[in-house]
Design a protein around this motif. Structure first.
Motif, PDB file in Angstrom:
ATOM      1  N   TYR A   1      50.899 -46.002   6.863  1.00  0.00           N
ATOM      2  CA  TYR A   1      51.332 -45.523   5.558  1.00  0.00           C
ATOM      3  C   TYR A   1      50.776 -44.159   5.176  1.00  0.00           C
ATOM      4  O   TYR A   1      51.420 -43.415   4.460  1.00  0.00           O
ATOM      5  N   GLY A   2      49.571 -43.834   5.611  1.00  0.00           N
ATOM      6  CA  GLY A   2      48.984 -42.556   5.283  1.00  0.00           C
ATOM      7  C   GLY A   2      48.190 -42.561   3.993  1.00  0.00           C
ATOM      8  O   GLY A   2      48.228 -43.523   3.206  1.00  0.00           O
ATOM      9  N   GLN A   3      47.465 -41.450   3.757  1.00  0.00           N
ATOM     10  CA  GLN A   3      46.641 -41.295   2.568  1.00  0.00           C
ATOM     11  C   GLN A   3      46.474 -39.815   2.263  1.00  0.00           C
ATOM     12  O   GLN A   3      46.840 -38.964   3.069  1.00  0.00           O
ATOM     13  N   ILE A   4      45.934 -39.529   1.082  1.00  0.00           N
ATOM     14  CA  ILE A   4      45.648 -38.150   0.686  1.00  0.00           C
ATOM     15  C   ILE A   4      44.164 -38.041   0.391  1.00  0.00           C
ATOM     16  O   ILE A   4      43.648 -38.747  -0.485  1.00  0.00           O
ATOM     17  N   VAL A   5      43.479 -37.199   1.148  1.00  0.00           N
ATOM     18  CA  VAL A   5      42.048 -36.977   0.949  1.00  0.00           C
ATOM     19  C   VAL A   5      41.859 -35.743   0.074  1.00  0.00           C
ATOM     20  O   VAL A   5      42.634 -34.791   0.141  1.00  0.00           O
ATOM     21  N   ARG A   6      40.823 -35.789  -0.760  1.00  0.00           N
ATOM     22  CA  ARG A   6      40.538 -34.692  -1.692  1.00  0.00           C
ATOM     23  C   ARG A   6      39.073 -34.302  -1.519  1.00  0.00           C
ATOM     24  O   ARG A   6      38.210 -35.148  -1.321  1.00  0.00           O
TER      25      ARG A   6
END
Length: 634
Positions: A481-486
């Protein structure tokens, strides 16, 4: 492999053919690892909300200090649209009160003496470098005097459509190769809004196509290196073409950065006994290609020109204000499968460029210039002289940027620029879940990277033999699904070598899964998605997220519909769906008109009769989205 239509494979599928995963996977271990991360994920996501509240300026900061009811009301006002549901049909959908229309379609002319593409025969060789290219991707808009000029990438071609009379679209002559080469690269075009909406200004002096055949200069530490010299270019300073142009970037001095991604698919060998150099495996260069250039253009035959692939895989700088200017390949920014190039000015005026390497288990980079940007001063060396860094993410929410230097890698500087992946492996960088677009918040000192997916996480090593363990910023095994890193740079300085990080969102499907694959707490049945890819901030600090993932709407992806574009609020974590594309497409590339009343969005490789309707040829298209009341849109 010879029985497979290679032109229809995704780049993930192409890479998988070259480097297949193990036949057996320990599924018990996969599930156990995913479940065990839940506590950790809850902690870092909670930390993310607090950090965003402290770091985001203006209304967003006030929002988090308000009472809960006030915060919810203010959060709602951040989204000037009613979220839309999923769609699975063949067109674009936007919220009530918004409308869209096509601006530029693949094969559409840039000049008045050129006809539109004939769906039956494709584009002629004569006109193939005078029309809007295929498969639009990253783009930027430039205001040049009173003119609005868009530079937009064309990532790849669909062989069968462009060469409809050939089996599987494979070229049978040098001329047919040139047609494919000309339909890729970059379009620079002037646009204007009139009575019929936004249109290309035909014959504008800014209009230009940059293709696989356009002369370019090689600059930076690899210029003149023996690693990139060829018989045609014994000085190692001049080359032809830019390849597989994916994401993009924009410099403060008004130039366009186009990023070469899956360049490996263009280079092959006509000699089956040719021994491939050791570095080719890391970059996925094999004897058989998906385009067949090597049979008719010796530049792409590595048995004849083994250094030629080392002249691709860079960030290319283009001046959109001068159609006669020569683009520059900026080797100091490294050679890998570049997604985009996000540029920001550090506290001391140095130029920082963040970049992702879009392959499973590769790395996240940044470049910091030696020189300082001063408006009006010479900028020609700012992207040639500096230091390239690679990211290490710690399990504790901290991280560091490790400099890739001769001292840290044991490699010469030109080797670091040409074999950047190998250099990053030597310093133990964190293998990531396909780093795609990086976006920099304009109202806070923070940056984001879309990690689109990685089905090999915890299952196998990357192409260089580096481990891909579950943990930290990559917390799920077989991540579909993936993710967003900050991350938040130390001392509020993008040039600093330290940072703190959290996860803004983990995509998932809460209707199908109850474990980590359900996604983070800001994912629900109404906004769920998979495979975040493109990301762009608007002027108000909203993060726009575009997807390029599974649109089967079945199994693990049931209820997620076609690929889409969503808006996310960094302060609250709230995410809402704004746009859905036609079946089979990727939604990619986003810019705004100078008055910010129009949003331009790219629709790549629709597998549907878009945008012209039933019975018509699917055409990748750049669309213009407006509010019906002509109010600001970003």
């Amino acid at each position: 492999m010879t029985d497979i239509d290679k032109s229809k494979l995704s780049w993930d599928e192409w890479d998988e053919l070259q480097n297949p995963p193990p036949a057996e996977i320990d599924f018990d271990r996969v599930v156990e690892a995913a479940v065990s991360r839940r506590g950790f994920l809850g902690g870092i996501l909670a930390m993310g909300s607090a950090a965003a509240a402290m770091g985001t300026l203006g209304a967003a900061a006030n929002l988090m200090s308000s009472t809960s009811a006030q915060a919810q009301e203010a959060a709602a006002s951040r989204f000037a649209f009613k979220p839309i549901p999923i769609f699975t049909d063949n067109t674009v959908h936007v919220p009530e009160g918004y409308s869209w229309k096509p601006l530029a379609k693949w094969g559409q002319p840039l000049f008045s003496n050129v006809p539109d593409m004939d769906p039956a025969t494709g584009v002629s060789l004569e006109n193939s470098d005078k029309v809007f290219g295929e498969n639009t991707d990253g783009m930027e808009l430039f205001v040049i005097g009173e003119h609005q000029v868009i530079a937009v990438n064309h990532e790849y071609v669909n062989n069968e459509t462009n060469l409809p009379n050939n089996e599987k679209g494979m070229p049978k002559s040098a001329d047919e190769v040139k047609i494919l080469q000309n339909l890729q690269g970059v379009t620079v075009m002037e646009v204007a809004e009139g009575e019929n909406g936004w249109e290309i200004k035909l014959d504008s002096p800014f209009n230009r196509r940059i293709t696989h055949l356009t002369p370019m200069k090689i600059s930076g530490p690899a210029a003149g290196s023996d690693l990139i010299k060829t018989e045609a270019d014994p000085n190692g300073t001049d080359c032809l073409g830019t390849f597989n142009n994916c994401g993009a970037g924009k410099t403060p001095w008004g130039t366009y950065l186009t990023c070469e991604e899956n360049f490996n698919g263009y280079f092959g060998s006509t000699d089956p006994n040719f021994a491939m150099p050791d570095d080719f495996k890391r970059y996925g260069i094999v004897a058989e290609t998906r385009y067949g250039y090597e049979a008719y253009d010796p530049r792409f035959d590595v048995s004849k020109n083994p250094n030629e692939p080392r002249r691709a895989g860079y960030v290319v700088e283009i001046d959109p204000s001068d159609a006669s200017s020569t683009p520059f390949k900026r080797t100091a920014l490294g050679r890998f499968k570049h997604e985009n190039a996000a540029v920001v000015i550090a506290r001391d005026g140095r130029v920082v460029v963040y970049m992702g390497d879009d392959e499973r288990g590769e790395f996240l980079y940044k470049f910091v210039s030696n020189g300082i940007y001063v408006p009006g001063n010479d900028t020609s060396k700012l992207l040639d002289e500096g230091t390239l860094f690679v990211a290490k993410f710690g399990e504790d929410g901290t991280g560091e940027w490790v400099a890739l230097t001769p001292e840290s890698t044991g490699m010469k500087l030109d080797e670091i620029c040409v074999f950047t992946r190998q250099a990053a492996s030597k310093v133990g960088a964190t293998t990531m879940d396909r780093p795609e677009w990086v976006a920099i918040n304009p109202v806070a000192i923070e940056a984001y990277c879309a990690l689109t997916n990685n089905t090999n996480r915890g299952v196998k090593k990357n192409a260089g033999g580096d481990e891909m363990p579950v943990g930290g910023a990559n917390p799920r095994e077989k991540n579909a699904y993936g993710q967003i890193v900050r991350w938040y740079p130390e001392n509020d300085d993008h040039a600093d070598s330290r940072f703190k990080w959290d996860l803004f969102v983990m995509a998932g499907n809460p209707d199908v899964h109850k474990d980590a694959n359900a996604g983070s707490s800001n994912v629900n049945s109404g906004n769920m998605f998979n495979s975040p890819d493109g990301m762009i901030f608007d002027s108000t600090g909203l993060l726009w997220i575009q997807t390029d993932g599974e649109d089967t709407n079945e199994g693990d992806f049931a209820g997620q519909g076609n690929n889409q574009m969503l808006a996310g609020d960094p302060a609250t974590g709230r995410i809402e769906r704004f746009l859905t594309g036609p079946l089979g497409c990727e939604v990619t590339g986003l810019i705004w008109s100078a008055d910010r009343r129009t949003m331009f969005v790219g629709i790549q490789h629709p597998n549907a009769p878009f945008p012209d309707g039933e019975g018509k040829l699917p055409r990748s298209t750049l669309i213009a989205v407006k509010r019906d009341d002509n109010a600001l849109i970003g």
